[in-house]
Scaffold this motif. Structure first.
Motif, PDB file in Angstrom:
ATOM      1  N   PHE A  93      29.172  47.681  83.704  1.00 48.10           N
ATOM      2  CA  PHE A  93      27.577  48.616  82.936  1.00 48.10           C
ATOM      3  C   PHE A  93      28.354  47.987  81.576  1.00 48.10           C
ATOM      4  O   PHE A  93      27.140  48.607  80.844  1.00 48.10           O
ATOM      5  CB  PHE A  93      27.017  49.026  84.065  1.00 48.10           C
ATOM      6  CG  PHE A  93      25.344  49.514  82.793  1.00 48.10           C
ATOM      7  CD1 PHE A  93      24.325  48.836  83.352  1.00 48.10           C
ATOM      8  CD2 PHE A  93      25.424  50.959  82.233  1.00 48.10           C
ATOM      9  CE1 PHE A  93      23.285  49.717  82.103  1.00 48.10           C
ATOM     10  CE2 PHE A  93      24.389  51.301  81.527  1.00 48.10           C
ATOM     11  CZ  PHE A  93      22.886  49.863  81.257  1.00 48.10           C
ATOM     12  N   SER A 114      24.013  41.711  68.869  1.00 41.51           N
ATOM     13  CA  SER A 114      23.121  41.449  68.426  1.00 41.51           C
ATOM     14  C   SER A 114      23.186  41.696  67.080  1.00 41.51           C
ATOM     15  O   SER A 114      25.076  41.713  66.619  1.00 41.51           O
ATOM     16  CB  SER A 114      22.477  42.990  69.072  1.00 41.51           C
ATOM     17  OG  SER A 114      23.427  44.105  68.426  1.00 41.51           O
ATOM     18  N   SER A 135      26.493  43.205  74.785  1.00 35.55           N
ATOM     19  CA  SER A 135      25.031  42.868  74.064  1.00 35.55           C
ATOM     20  C   SER A 135      24.841  44.083  72.962  1.00 35.55           C
ATOM     21  O   SER A 135      24.616  43.170  71.799  1.00 35.55           O
ATOM     22  CB  SER A 135      23.925  43.733  74.984  1.00 35.55           C
ATOM     23  OG  SER A 135      24.310  43.601  76.561  1.00 35.55           O
ATOM     24  N   TYR A 136      26.020  44.729  72.419  1.00 28.49           N
ATOM     25  CA  TYR A 136      25.826  45.382  70.970  1.00 28.49           C
ATOM     26  C   TYR A 136      26.822  44.438  70.181  1.00 28.49           C
ATOM     27  O   TYR A 136      26.692  44.502  68.832  1.00 28.49           O
ATOM     28  CB  TYR A 136      26.550  46.805  71.009  1.00 28.49           C
ATOM     29  CG  TYR A 136      26.181  47.377  69.697  1.00 28.49           C
ATOM     30  CD1 TYR A 136      25.089  48.265  69.578  1.00 28.49           C
ATOM     31  CD2 TYR A 136      27.752  47.486  68.574  1.00 28.49           C
ATOM     32  CE1 TYR A 136      24.904  48.678  68.385  1.00 28.49           C
ATOM     33  CE2 TYR A 136      27.797  48.207  67.693  1.00 28.49           C
ATOM     34  CZ  TYR A 136      25.835  48.872  67.045  1.00 28.49           C
ATOM     35  OH  TYR A 136      26.118  49.161  66.048  1.00 28.49           O
ATOM     36  N   ILE A 183      20.584  39.914  80.071  1.00 34.47           N
ATOM     37  CA  ILE A 183      21.671  39.561  80.710  1.00 34.47           C
ATOM     38  C   ILE A 183      22.040  40.477  82.283  1.00 34.47           C
ATOM     39  O   ILE A 183      22.166  39.707  82.753  1.00 34.47           O
ATOM     40  CB  ILE A 183      23.698  40.435  80.124  1.00 34.47           C
ATOM     41  CG1 ILE A 183      23.472  39.706  78.543  1.00 34.47           C
ATOM     42  CG2 ILE A 183      24.426  40.808  81.241  1.00 34.47           C
ATOM     43  CD1 ILE A 183      24.113  40.415  77.983  1.00 34.47           C
ATOM     44  N   LEU A 184      21.641  41.703  82.337  1.00 33.33           N
ATOM     45  CA  LEU A 184      21.122  42.452  83.607  1.00 33.33           C
ATOM     46  C   LEU A 184      20.363  41.611  84.137  1.00 33.33           C
ATOM     47  O   LEU A 184      20.073  40.837  85.559  1.00 33.33           O
ATOM     48  CB  LEU A 184      20.560  43.418  83.733  1.00 33.33           C
ATOM     49  CG  LEU A 184      21.180  44.509  83.605  1.00 33.33           C
ATOM     50  CD1 LEU A 184      20.942  46.079  83.346  1.00 33.33           C
ATOM     51  CD2 LEU A 184      22.949  44.907  83.875  1.00 33.33           C
ATOM     52  N   ASN A 230      19.405  42.237  74.588  1.00 36.60           N
ATOM     53  CA  ASN A 230      20.443  41.567  75.227  1.00 36.60           C
ATOM     54  C   ASN A 230      20.977  42.045  76.933  1.00 36.60           C
ATOM     55  O   ASN A 230      20.996  41.375  77.568  1.00 36.60           O
ATOM     56  CB  ASN A 230      21.878  41.392  74.110  1.00 36.60           C
ATOM     57  CG  ASN A 230      21.304  40.566  73.767  1.00 36.60           C
ATOM     58  OD1 ASN A 230      20.265  39.775  73.370  1.00 36.60           O
ATOM     59  ND2 ASN A 230      21.680  40.785  72.334  1.00 36.60           N
ATOM     60  N   VAL A 231      20.989  43.842  76.799  1.00 37.22           N
ATOM     61  CA  VAL A 231      21.159  44.377  77.976  1.00 37.22           C
ATOM     62  C   VAL A 231      20.383  43.958  78.772  1.00 37.22           C
ATOM     63  O   VAL A 231      20.779  43.227  80.096  1.00 37.22           O
ATOM     64  CB  VAL A 231      21.189  45.907  78.391  1.00 37.22           C
ATOM     65  CG1 VAL A 231      21.379  46.556  79.024  1.00 37.22           C
ATOM     66  CG2 VAL A 231      22.643  46.360  77.038  1.00 37.22           C
ATOM     67  N   ALA A 276      20.763  45.167  71.277  1.00 34.53           N
ATOM     68  CA  ALA A 276      21.400  45.285  71.773  1.00 34.53           C
ATOM     69  C   ALA A 276      20.606  45.292  72.897  1.00 34.53           C
ATOM     70  O   ALA A 276      21.281  44.951  74.194  1.00 34.53           O
ATOM     71  CB  ALA A 276      22.465  46.909  71.455  1.00 34.53           C
ATOM     72  N   GLY A 277      19.620  46.481  73.310  1.00 34.90           N
ATOM     73  CA  GLY A 277      19.019  46.496  74.151  1.00 34.90           C
ATOM     74  C   GLY A 277      18.324  45.327  75.126  1.00 34.90           C
ATOM     75  O   GLY A 277      18.357  45.220  76.196  1.00 34.90           O
ATOM     76  N   VAL A 317      28.439  45.048  80.186  1.00 24.19           N
ATOM     77  CA  VAL A 317      27.472  44.903  79.416  1.00 24.19           C
ATOM     78  C   VAL A 317      27.206  44.901  78.116  1.00 24.19           C
ATOM     79  O   VAL A 317      26.433  44.157  77.012  1.00 24.19           O
ATOM     80  CB  VAL A 317      26.786  44.772  81.084  1.00 24.19           C
ATOM     81  CG1 VAL A 317      24.941  44.170  79.998  1.00 24.19           C
ATOM     82  CG2 VAL A 317      26.785  43.697  81.839  1.00 24.19           C
ATOM     83  N   VAL A 318      26.904  46.759  78.149  1.00 18.61           N
ATOM     84  CA  VAL A 318      26.080  47.032  76.810  1.00 18.61           C
ATOM     85  C   VAL A 318      26.963  46.749  75.892  1.00 18.61           C
ATOM     86  O   VAL A 318      26.469  46.700  74.990  1.00 18.61           O
ATOM     87  CB  VAL A 318      26.081  48.258  77.144  1.00 18.61           C
ATOM     88  CG1 VAL A 318      25.941  49.554  76.276  1.00 18.61           C
ATOM     89  CG2 VAL A 318      25.605  48.864  78.137  1.00 18.61           C
TER      90      VAL A 318
END
Length: 147
Positions: free
Chosen positions: A82, A93, A89-90, A127-128, A123-124, A120-121, A85-86
């Motif tokens: 996780f 972005s 994602s960041y 992706i999830l 994108n998270v 980023a949020g 992934v964060v």
């Protein structure tokens, strides 16, 4: 302990029932209804019960997690995944895509870092969702191929 919990729940249920009958009518103006003491106390009880439920859930989850080394290892893999992934994602972005100017034209003050965090949020989330869909499809395909 079980009897104490039952007694506490019965008392809170009785308090809730009493407060229910003290709530304002539907004809009361909203501004006045919001300041009703019974409603505020019901919210306090709700927050208290929610806090207790979250606390006990965390305690028992952590207790079970640390009692089994294999589950602790799997949990650490999930947490690290996780975090990756964060971070990904960041990194993906972008805050300089013209959104700040578009928001400024609508009188909404924002910064590039805020836009980047929102991106980023999102994108998270995406992706999830992709990971969840792939995991469900993989499980279905695996189940069909075993029969």
């Amino acid at each position: 302990m079980h009897k104490i919990v039952k007694i506490v729940l019965i008392v809170l249920g009785a308090i809730g029932a009493i407060l229910w009958f003290q709530l304002p009518d539907k004809n009361v103006p909203v501004g006045e209804a919001v300041e009703n003491g019974a409603m505020n106390f019901m919210f306090i009880i709700t927050y208290l019960l929610l806090a207790i439920a979250v606390l006990f859930s965390l305690v028992f989850a952590l207790k079970n997690l640390f009692s089994n080394p294999e589950s602790l290892k799997k949990s650490l893999f999930v947490i690290i995944g996780f975090a990756l992934v964060v971070i990904l994602s960041y990194a993906l972005s972008n805050g300089a895509d013209g959104t700040v100017e578009a928001m400024a034209s609508r009188n909404v003050s924002t910064t590039e870092s805020t836009v980047k965090n929102i991106g980023a949020g999102l994108n998270v989330f995406f992706i999830l969702v992709i990971i969840a869909v792939v995991a469900m499809a993989w499980g279905g395909i695996k189940k069909m191929s075993n029969k």
